[in-house]
Design an enzyme around this catalytic site. Structure first.
Site, PDB file in Angstrom:
ATOM      1  N   ALA A   1       0.865  -1.184   0.000  1.00 37.27           N
ATOM      2  CA  ALA A   1       0.000   0.000   0.000  1.00 37.27           C
ATOM      3  C   ALA A   1       0.907   1.241   0.000  1.00 37.27           C
ATOM      4  O   ALA A   1       0.813   2.111   0.867  1.00 37.27           O
ATOM      5  CB  ALA A   1      -0.957  -0.009   1.192  1.00 37.27           C
TER       6      ALA A   1
ATOM      7  N   LEU B   1       2.278  10.465   6.693  1.00 40.62           N
ATOM      8  CA  LEU B   1       1.741   9.457   5.776  1.00 40.62           C
ATOM      9  C   LEU B   1       1.849   8.074   6.399  1.00 40.62           C
ATOM     10  O   LEU B   1       2.844   7.733   7.022  1.00 40.62           O
ATOM     11  CB  LEU B   1       2.481   9.505   4.441  1.00 40.62           C
ATOM     12  CG  LEU B   1       2.341  10.815   3.659  1.00 40.62           C
ATOM     13  CD1 LEU B   1       2.903  10.652   2.250  1.00 40.62           C
ATOM     14  CD2 LEU B   1       0.900  11.291   3.573  1.00 40.62           C
TER      15      LEU B   1
ATOM     16  N   SER C   1       0.011   3.883   5.635  1.00 42.07           N
ATOM     17  CA  SER C   1      -0.921   3.084   4.831  1.00 42.07           C
ATOM     18  C   SER C   1      -2.288   3.021   5.510  1.00 42.07           C
ATOM     19  O   SER C   1      -3.308   2.811   4.868  1.00 42.07           O
ATOM     20  CB  SER C   1      -0.385   1.666   4.641  1.00 42.07           C
ATOM     21  OG  SER C   1       0.883   1.738   4.018  1.00 42.07           O
TER      22      SER C   1
ATOM     23  N   GLY D   1       5.573   8.335   1.389  1.00 39.73           N
ATOM     24  CA  GLY D   1       6.571   8.057   2.433  1.00 39.73           C
ATOM     25  C   GLY D   1       7.494   6.941   1.976  1.00 39.73           C
ATOM     26  O   GLY D   1       8.727   7.057   2.052  1.00 39.73           O
ATOM     27  N   HIS D   2       6.890   5.847   1.469  1.00 41.18           N
ATOM     28  CA  HIS D   2       7.714   4.740   0.959  1.00 41.18           C
ATOM     29  C   HIS D   2       8.557   5.212  -0.222  1.00 41.18           C
ATOM     30  O   HIS D   2       9.733   4.844  -0.349  1.00 41.18           O
ATOM     31  CB  HIS D   2       6.822   3.591   0.470  1.00 41.18           C
ATOM     32  CG  HIS D   2       5.977   2.970   1.530  1.00 41.18           C
ATOM     33  ND1 HIS D   2       4.614   3.071   1.561  1.00 41.18           N
ATOM     34  CD2 HIS D   2       6.326   2.228   2.608  1.00 41.18           C
ATOM     35  CE1 HIS D   2       4.142   2.405   2.605  1.00 41.18           C
ATOM     36  NE2 HIS D   2       5.159   1.892   3.259  1.00 41.18           N
TER      37      HIS D   2
ATOM     38  N   HIS E   1       2.941   4.598  -0.441  1.00 35.68           N
ATOM     39  CA  HIS E   1       2.586   6.014  -0.540  1.00 35.68           C
ATOM     40  C   HIS E   1       3.880   6.825  -0.652  1.00 35.68           C
ATOM     41  O   HIS E   1       4.983   6.249  -0.729  1.00 35.68           O
ATOM     42  CB  HIS E   1       1.739   6.448   0.661  1.00 35.68           C
ATOM     43  CG  HIS E   1       2.320   6.050   1.995  1.00 35.68           C
ATOM     44  ND1 HIS E   1       3.507   6.551   2.461  1.00 35.68           N
ATOM     45  CD2 HIS E   1       1.879   5.186   2.942  1.00 35.68           C
ATOM     46  CE1 HIS E   1       3.770   6.030   3.639  1.00 35.68           C
ATOM     47  NE2 HIS E   1       2.802   5.178   3.953  1.00 35.68           N
TER      48      HIS E   1
ATOM     49  N   LYS F   1       9.113   7.643  11.340  1.00 35.17           N
ATOM     50  CA  LYS F   1       7.763   7.639  11.908  1.00 35.17           C
ATOM     51  C   LYS F   1       7.618   6.482  12.891  1.00 35.17           C
ATOM     52  O   LYS F   1       7.008   6.616  13.936  1.00 35.17           O
ATOM     53  CB  LYS F   1       6.720   7.534  10.807  1.00 35.17           C
ATOM     54  CG  LYS F   1       5.330   7.471  11.366  1.00 35.17           C
ATOM     55  CD  LYS F   1       4.308   7.777  10.316  1.00 35.17           C
ATOM     56  CE  LYS F   1       2.950   7.428  10.845  1.00 35.17           C
ATOM     57  NZ  LYS F   1       2.798   5.967  10.995  1.00 35.17           N
TER      58      LYS F   1
END
Ligand code: PAF
Length: 275
Positions: free
Chosen positions: A29, A181, A183, A33-34, A31, A146
């Site tokens: 999933a 951010l 998931s 951030g990844h 986003h 995070k």
């Protein structure tokens, strides 16, 4: 980009790579951030490997394992466009056997905050990260700040077990309104989203107070709790710790992490700031 689903095929592809290997382990999933972790790996390493594996052992009974967002097709496109070399998407059976050794998170960092609220969670995280690092053998592995406590425990595991990977902490990525951010943000309704913005607001308030010269943790926590309690459904914790996760009475410049964990509706959210 090649996509592989088991250890043996992974090794065949891995052996073709020369030079440094950057690794970004994820649960999918994907986003921005990844994507920022992938970009960092691309910038710092000759090759980039991403794994997508929703790891069952880090979910507690009653948590969202079954409904955890799965977006395989979109994730593949994101990795392809980002220039990932190998996308490793193993099955659960190819990672776990029925009766295996379990790594236990150490008491010092593993049993407080997230570890206290989600007992056993970090055992599962360390177990899978150990496996993935052994499979991938990366020179560098990229983790977001995070999950600050996860990052601290993984760094400690790599050090304690003399593993040959450099753990690279990466900055938290936020949306335009400040929400970190995750998931799990897809679970939030519009109203919950608006209320979730109180996490970053409370952290901003803390850093503002510190910038103004206030370092007393009790006062900072009180203010943060006030901001959060106006918006969230359950406040699990506000904590002020040093980089080794020891609670602090006074905020210390360059050695402080302020963390929050809450529920908004049924969604559990965490966030933090490094001062
Ligand atoms: O942070 C995550 O997404 C997961 O905890 C990790 C590190 C991929 C292990 O499953």
């Amino acid at each position: 980009m090649v996509i592989v689903r088991d250890y043996e095929s992974f090794l065949v592809e891995r052996q073709k790579l020369q030079g440094s290997i950057g690794f970004v382990p994820t649960m999918g999933a994907l986003h921005s951030g990844h994507l920022s972790l992938i970009k960092r790996s691309k910038a710092e390493c000759d090759n980039t490997i991403v794994s997508i594996f929703v790891n069952p052992t880090q979910f507690l009974e009653g948590e969202d394992l079954d409904k955890y967002p799965r977006k395989d097709e979109a994730d593949k496109k994101i990795c392809q466009l980002a220039g990932v070399d190998i996308l490793f998407m193993p099955t659960v059976d190819s990672i776990y056997s029925n009766d295996e050794l379990v790594i236990m998170a150490p008491k010092v960092r593993g049993f407080i905050l997230e570890g206290a609220k989600r007992p056993g969670h970090f055992d599962g995280v360390l177990q899978v990260v150990m496996k993935l690092l052994n499979i991938v053998s990366p020179t560098h592995a990229f983790f977001g700040k995070k999950d600050a406590q996860q990052l601290a425990l993984i760094s400690q595991m790599v050090k304690d077990y003399f593993m040959h990977t450099k753990i690279v902490p990466c900055d938290i990525i936020r949306d335009e309104k400040g929400l970190a951010l995750s998931s799990r943000n897809v679970y939030l309704s519009q109203d919950e989203y608006n209320r979730a913005l109180s996490l970053s607001r409370s952290l901003k308030e803390a850093s503002y107070m510190f910038a103004k010269g206030l370092s007393d943790v009790t006062i900072i926590k009180e203010k943060m709790e006030q901001v959060l309690l106006e918006s969230v459904d359950t406040l699990e914790y506000v904590a002020v710790v040093d980089r080794t996760f020891k609670p602090l009475k006074k905020v210390q410049q360059d050695n402080t992490i302020i963390l929050v964990a809450v529920f908004v509706g049924n969604t559990r959210l965490i966030d933090n700031i490094w001062l």
